[in-house]
Design an enzyme around this catalytic site. Structure first.
Site, short mmCIF file in Angstrom:
data_model
loop_
_atom_site.label_atom_id
_atom_site.label_comp_id
_atom_site.label_asym_id
_atom_site.label_seq_id
_atom_site.Cartn_x
_atom_site.Cartn_y
_atom_site.Cartn_z
N HIS A 1 2.05 2.37 -9.96
CA HIS A 1 0.94 2.70 -9.06
C HIS A 1 -0.33 2.06 -9.63
CE1 HIS A 1 2.94 6.36 -7.17
NE2 HIS A 1 3.64 6.27 -8.29
N GLU B 1 9.57 10.21 -8.12
CA GLU B 1 10.21 10.64 -6.88
C GLU B 1 11.12 9.56 -6.30
OE1 GLU B 1 7.16 11.94 -4.21
OE2 GLU B 1 6.46 13.47 -5.60
N VAL B 2 10.67 8.34 -6.31
CA VAL B 2 11.47 7.25 -5.74
C VAL B 2 12.18 6.52 -6.88
CG1 VAL B 2 11.41 5.12 -4.39
CG2 VAL B 2 9.87 7.00 -3.80
N HIS C 1 8.49 1.40 -10.12
CA HIS C 1 7.23 1.00 -9.50
C HIS C 1 6.07 1.39 -10.38
CE1 HIS C 1 8.37 5.02 -8.11
NE2 HIS C 1 7.08 5.33 -8.12
N ASN D 1 5.39 6.64 -13.24
CA ASN D 1 6.13 7.89 -13.37
C ASN D 1 7.59 7.53 -13.66
OD1 ASN D 1 3.85 9.47 -12.69
ND2 ASN D 1 4.22 9.14 -10.52
N ARG E 1 0.84 -1.21 0.00
CA ARG E 1 0.00 0.00 0.00
C ARG E 1 0.87 1.25 0.00
NH1 ARG E 1 -5.32 -1.93 -0.69
NH2 ARG E 1 -5.32 -3.97 0.29
N ASP E 2 0.47 2.25 -0.81
CA ASP E 2 1.17 3.54 -0.79
C ASP E 2 0.92 4.22 0.56
OD1 ASP E 2 2.27 5.59 -3.24
OD2 ASP E 2 1.65 6.52 -1.36
N ILE E 3 1.96 4.83 1.10
CA ILE E 3 1.87 5.46 2.43
C ILE E 3 0.98 6.70 2.40
CG2 ILE E 3 3.88 7.01 2.30
CD1 ILE E 3 4.64 5.91 5.12
P1 5GP Z 1 6.60 8.37 -7.56
O1 5GP Z 1 6.33 9.84 -7.52
O2 5GP Z 1 8.07 8.07 -7.43
O3 5GP Z 1 5.98 7.71 -8.76
O4 5GP Z 1 5.83 7.74 -6.34
C1 5GP Z 1 6.43 7.37 -5.14
C2 5GP Z 1 5.33 6.93 -4.20
O5 5GP Z 1 5.93 6.31 -3.09
C3 5GP Z 1 4.45 8.07 -3.67
O6 5GP Z 1 3.10 7.83 -4.03
C4 5GP Z 1 4.67 8.00 -2.15
O7 5GP Z 1 3.49 8.26 -1.42
C5 5GP Z 1 5.16 6.58 -1.95
N1 5GP Z 1 6.03 6.41 -0.78
C6 5GP Z 1 7.08 7.19 -0.44
N2 5GP Z 1 7.67 6.74 0.68
C7 5GP Z 1 6.97 5.63 1.05
C8 5GP Z 1 7.11 4.71 2.13
O8 5GP Z 1 7.99 4.82 3.00
N3 5GP Z 1 6.22 3.68 2.19
C9 5GP Z 1 5.23 3.54 1.25
N4 5GP Z 1 4.40 2.49 1.40
N5 5GP Z 1 5.08 4.38 0.21
C10 5GP Z 1 5.94 5.42 0.11
#
Ligand code: 5GP
Length: 121
Positions: free
Chosen positions: A106, A99-100, A104, A91, A32-34
């Site tokens: 979503h 961001e990460v 991944h 993304n 699950r997304d946080i």
């Molecule tokens: P991005 O912008 O890289 O596509 O999305 C990164 C996602 O990772 C974001 O939706 C953010 O809420 C999620 N996220 C960031 N840190 C954590 C974490 O520590 N645990 C979980 N479960 N999700 C995270």
């Protein structure tokens, strides 16, 4: 750019940070997304060290790609959105506003997700 082994998803994969797991197999983890952006918001990630969809698509083994693709339908079913539908978003890189830096996807569902995207002016 070298894969950053200290990114948050690498830490989750190493068990250094807890997660709400939805699905796991040899190649894939889904959790699950946080900060959920929809009633159901699950992240599906490969266990291998790939920084983006671009990197995964170019370098992952056939077995990893098959496992990852097959996992999407397993995860959607487990999350209860396989029948009602969802949006899958990857993304990617700077313009994709990733961001990460660990690949991944979503999965967003559990409600109508709305129009595609609105670009900034
Ligand atoms: P991005 O912008 O890289 O596509 O999305 C990164 C996602 O990772 C974001 O939706 C953010 O809420 C999620 N996220 C960031 N840190 C954590 C974490 O520590 N645990 C979980 N479960 N999700 C995270």
């Amino acid at each position: 750019m070298a894969y950053d082994t200290n990114n948050i998803f690498a830490k989750i994969l190493r068990g250094e940070i807890p997660n709400q797991t939805v699905y796991e197999d040899d190649h894939v983890l889904a959790f699950r997304d946080i900060h959920p952006k929809a009633k159901v918001h699950v992240l599906v990630i490969p266990k291998g060290a790939y920084e983006s969809y671009e990197d995964f698509s170019a370098k992952a083994s056939d077995a990893e790609i098959v496992a990852f693709t097959r996992a999407i339908a397993k995860v959607s079913k487990l999350a209860g959105i396989g029948v009602t539908g969802y949006r899958a978003i990857a993304n990617t890189g700077a313009d994709g506003m990733q961001e990460v830096p660990h690949f991944h996807i979503h999965l967003l569902g559990g409600q109508r997700i709305g129009g595609m995207i609105t670009l900034p002016e």
